[in-house]
Design a protein around this motif. Structure first.
Motif, PDB file in Angstrom:
ATOM      1  N   LYS A  33       0.998  -1.120   0.119  1.00  0.00           N
ATOM      2  CA  LYS A  33      -0.207   0.048  -0.042  1.00  0.00           C
ATOM      3  C   LYS A  33       0.888   1.239   0.012  1.00  0.00           C
ATOM      4  CE  LYS A  33      -3.496  -0.792   2.458  1.00  0.00           C
ATOM      5  NZ  LYS A  33      -4.764  -0.578   3.457  1.00  0.00           N
ATOM      6  N   GLN A  38      -2.347  11.713   0.862  1.00  0.00           N
ATOM      7  CA  GLN A  38      -2.509  12.414   2.024  1.00  0.00           C
ATOM      8  C   GLN A  38      -1.955  13.827   2.011  1.00  0.00           C
ATOM      9  OE1 GLN A  38      -4.039  11.534   4.938  1.00  0.00           O
ATOM     10  NE2 GLN A  38      -3.794  13.797   5.560  1.00  0.00           N
ATOM     11  N   VAL A 137      -7.496  19.961   2.972  1.00  0.00           N
ATOM     12  CA  VAL A 137      -5.844  19.788   3.215  1.00  0.00           C
ATOM     13  C   VAL A 137      -5.660  18.952   4.160  1.00  0.00           C
ATOM     14  CG1 VAL A 137      -5.483  22.056   1.957  1.00  0.00           C
ATOM     15  CG2 VAL A 137      -5.711  22.014   4.268  1.00  0.00           C
ATOM     16  N   ILE A 139      -4.478  16.897   7.395  1.00  0.00           N
ATOM     17  CA  ILE A 139      -4.275  17.209   8.805  1.00  0.00           C
ATOM     18  C   ILE A 139      -2.859  17.376   9.236  1.00  0.00           C
ATOM     19  CG2 ILE A 139      -6.786  16.242   9.403  1.00  0.00           C
ATOM     20  CD1 ILE A 139      -5.439  13.526  10.616  1.00  0.00           C
TER      21      ILE A 139
ATOM     22  N   GLU B  62      -8.250  12.351  15.537  1.00  0.00           N
ATOM     23  CA  GLU B  62      -7.299  12.247  14.451  1.00  0.00           C
ATOM     24  C   GLU B  62      -6.646  10.900  14.689  1.00  0.00           C
ATOM     25  OE1 GLU B  62      -4.765  15.625  13.949  1.00  0.00           O
ATOM     26  OE2 GLU B  62      -6.358  17.131  13.750  1.00  0.00           O
ATOM     27  N   LEU B  65      -8.985   8.574  13.485  1.00  0.00           N
ATOM     28  CA  LEU B  65      -8.909   8.359  12.019  1.00  0.00           C
ATOM     29  C   LEU B  65      -7.781   7.871  11.519  1.00  0.00           C
ATOM     30  CD1 LEU B  65     -10.066  12.011  10.992  1.00  0.00           C
ATOM     31  CD2 LEU B  65     -11.370   9.997  10.686  1.00  0.00           C
ATOM     32  N   LYS B  66      -6.549   7.737  12.202  1.00  0.00           N
ATOM     33  CA  LYS B  66      -5.250   7.272  11.410  1.00  0.00           C
ATOM     34  C   LYS B  66      -5.402   5.621  11.702  1.00  0.00           C
ATOM     35  CE  LYS B  66      -2.450  11.521  11.867  1.00  0.00           C
ATOM     36  NZ  LYS B  66      -1.630  12.311  12.863  1.00  0.00           N
ATOM     37  N   VAL B  69      -7.784   4.062   8.978  1.00  0.00           N
ATOM     38  CA  VAL B  69      -7.450   3.902   7.610  1.00  0.00           C
ATOM     39  C   VAL B  69      -6.490   2.626   7.707  1.00  0.00           C
ATOM     40  CG1 VAL B  69      -8.051   6.266   6.997  1.00  0.00           C
ATOM     41  CG2 VAL B  69      -5.840   5.673   7.880  1.00  0.00           C
ATOM     42  N   THR B  70      -6.143   2.070   8.514  1.00  0.00           N
ATOM     43  CA  THR B  70      -5.272   0.823   8.434  1.00  0.00           C
ATOM     44  C   THR B  70      -6.098  -0.231   7.861  1.00  0.00           C
ATOM     45  OG1 THR B  70      -5.539   0.121  10.666  1.00  0.00           O
ATOM     46  CG2 THR B  70      -3.651   1.562  10.075  1.00  0.00           C
ATOM     47  N   ILE B  71      -7.587  -0.199   7.701  1.00  0.00           N
ATOM     48  CA  ILE B  71      -8.270  -1.425   7.324  1.00  0.00           C
ATOM     49  C   ILE B  71      -7.865  -1.859   6.002  1.00  0.00           C
ATOM     50  CG2 ILE B  71     -10.525  -2.047   6.573  1.00  0.00           C
ATOM     51  CD1 ILE B  71     -11.616  -0.374   8.752  1.00  0.00           C
ATOM     52  N   GLU B  72      -7.546  -3.210   5.767  1.00  0.00           N
ATOM     53  CA  GLU B  72      -6.705  -3.707   4.608  1.00  0.00           C
ATOM     54  C   GLU B  72      -7.461  -3.288   3.344  1.00  0.00           C
ATOM     55  OE1 GLU B  72      -7.894  -5.247   7.157  1.00  0.00           O
ATOM     56  OE2 GLU B  72      -6.463  -5.891   8.416  1.00  0.00           O
ATOM     57  N   ILE B  74      -8.483  -0.707   2.102  1.00  0.00           N
ATOM     58  CA  ILE B  74      -8.354   0.547   1.792  1.00  0.00           C
ATOM     59  C   ILE B  74      -7.384   0.745   0.916  1.00  0.00           C
ATOM     60  CG2 ILE B  74      -7.985   2.933   2.598  1.00  0.00           C
ATOM     61  CD1 ILE B  74      -9.615   2.275   4.880  1.00  0.00           C
ATOM     62  N   ASP B  76      -6.141   3.920  -0.490  1.00  0.00           N
ATOM     63  CA  ASP B  76      -5.557   5.123  -0.334  1.00  0.00           C
ATOM     64  C   ASP B  76      -6.477   5.981   0.400  1.00  0.00           C
ATOM     65  OD1 ASP B  76      -3.503   6.998  -0.212  1.00  0.00           O
ATOM     66  OD2 ASP B  76      -3.440   7.339  -2.518  1.00  0.00           O
ATOM     67  N   TYR B  77      -6.170   6.905   1.169  1.00  0.00           N
ATOM     68  CA  TYR B  77      -6.807   7.767   1.861  1.00  0.00           C
ATOM     69  C   TYR B  77      -6.485   9.325   2.161  1.00  0.00           C
ATOM     70  CZ  TYR B  77      -3.192   6.993   5.328  1.00  0.00           C
ATOM     71  OH  TYR B  77      -1.802   7.132   5.775  1.00  0.00           O
ATOM     72  N   HIS B  78      -7.194  10.248   2.461  1.00  0.00           N
ATOM     73  CA  HIS B  78      -6.877  11.472   2.605  1.00  0.00           C
ATOM     74  C   HIS B  78      -7.526  11.898   3.887  1.00  0.00           C
ATOM     75  CE1 HIS B  78      -6.734  15.781   2.311  1.00  0.00           C
ATOM     76  NE2 HIS B  78      -5.823  15.845   1.893  1.00  0.00           N
ATOM     77  N   LEU B  79      -7.122  12.214   5.110  1.00  0.00           N
ATOM     78  CA  LEU B  79      -7.781  12.997   6.203  1.00  0.00           C
ATOM     79  C   LEU B  79      -7.463  14.304   6.080  1.00  0.00           C
ATOM     80  CD1 LEU B  79      -6.024  10.193   8.852  1.00  0.00           C
ATOM     81  CD2 LEU B  79      -7.995  10.013   7.427  1.00  0.00           C
ATOM     82  N   GLY B  80      -8.486  14.989   6.028  1.00  0.00           N
ATOM     83  CA  GLY B  80      -8.418  16.324   5.739  1.00  0.00           C
ATOM     84  C   GLY B  80      -9.221  17.330   6.940  1.00  0.00           C
ATOM     85  N   SER B  97     -12.710  15.742   7.299  1.00  0.00           N
ATOM     86  CA  SER B  97     -13.173  15.104   5.888  1.00  0.00           C
ATOM     87  C   SER B  97     -12.095  13.688   5.840  1.00  0.00           C
ATOM     88  CB  SER B  97     -12.704  15.935   4.831  1.00  0.00           C
ATOM     89  OG  SER B  97     -12.241  14.898   3.461  1.00  0.00           O
ATOM     90  N   LEU B  99     -11.481  10.760   3.253  1.00  0.00           N
ATOM     91  CA  LEU B  99     -11.532  10.175   1.625  1.00  0.00           C
ATOM     92  C   LEU B  99     -10.887   8.883   1.680  1.00  0.00           C
ATOM     93  CD1 LEU B  99     -12.109  10.274  -1.114  1.00  0.00           C
ATOM     94  CD2 LEU B  99     -10.095  11.661  -1.331  1.00  0.00           C
TER      95      LEU B  99
END
Lengths: 139, 139
Positions: A33, A38, A137, A139, B62, B65-66, B69-72, B74, B76-80, B97, B99
């Motif tokens: 991955k 990000q 944008v 975090i 936060e 959220l981090k 997003v480690t769920i297998e 996924i 890619d991701y964006h934490l915003g 947000s 994504l």
């Protein structure tokens, strides 16, 4: 090892856009991955088109979206429609989704007044009844 | 050419996840732009946290959220957070947000009941006052 270094240098030189956003080189792709989103500026637009959304309207709008995403500062994009999921928190009422990523806010600032963006708005604004934009944008 | 083919084979074998979503191999990276999002299932969640959103709340959310997003499944991701842009159509009232991209709806269906997702909801649902989800698939 020398080959890997040479290759990396080749990739970084020849694909500045991808290197700039931290895309892994081939040598790094052993990881399952790679997080490339990000660090980016995320611009997500939801369009609610006026009803009835005819085949003609869809064709015109989709063609316009595909032209819009050729703007140079866009790194990647997703042109979408509701996925058919249904839960209390899901808003599936929109007609089209436009997700575009930029390296940073400056690149998004180039996109906004870009002639192709202005043409998209001029050509299509009569088609929609509502537009909602979320810019994010990291975090 | 043989080297390119060997390399491509190596990448496709060792990074199934990326190959599956159509990420370019090193050999293809001469193009300045590669569209990797278009075929994916896009899951975009906007959270409005209850006020006041203290530093302690932000840190907890936060961190959660981090971990989420480690769920297998996924890709890619964006934490915003809102990008600071301001126009009539922009909704910048949300707090966070999230994504995430999946290969397809089936992979998203694994994510929903996943223990890490359920833990995220259990740990954080008292923090938010509103959640809106938009799921999109390619046109």
């Amino acid at each position: 090892m020398i080959n890997k270094i040479k290759r990396r240098s080749f990739i970084e030189t020849s694909a500045k856009g991808m290197a700039a956003v931290g895309l892994a080189t081939g040598a790094q792709l052993t990881s399952a991955k790679v997080n490339t989103l990000q660090k980016l500026f995320i611009h997500h637009v939801y369009f609610w088109l006026k009803k009835p959304v005819t085949g003609e309207v869809k064709a015109k709008f989709e063609k316009a979206l595909k032209e819009l995403v050729t703007i140079e500062t866009i790194i990647d994009y997703h042109l979408g429609v509701p996925a058919g999921t249904s839960r209390d928190v899901i808003d599936a009422s929109y007609s089209y989704s436009l997700l575009v990523t930029f390296k940073n806010k400056e690149d998004q600032d180039i996109y906004q007044p870009h002639p192709k963006h202005q043409k998209f708005i001029a050509d299509c604004q009569d088609l929609w009844e509502k537009v909602v934009v979320y810019d994010s944008v990291s975090i």
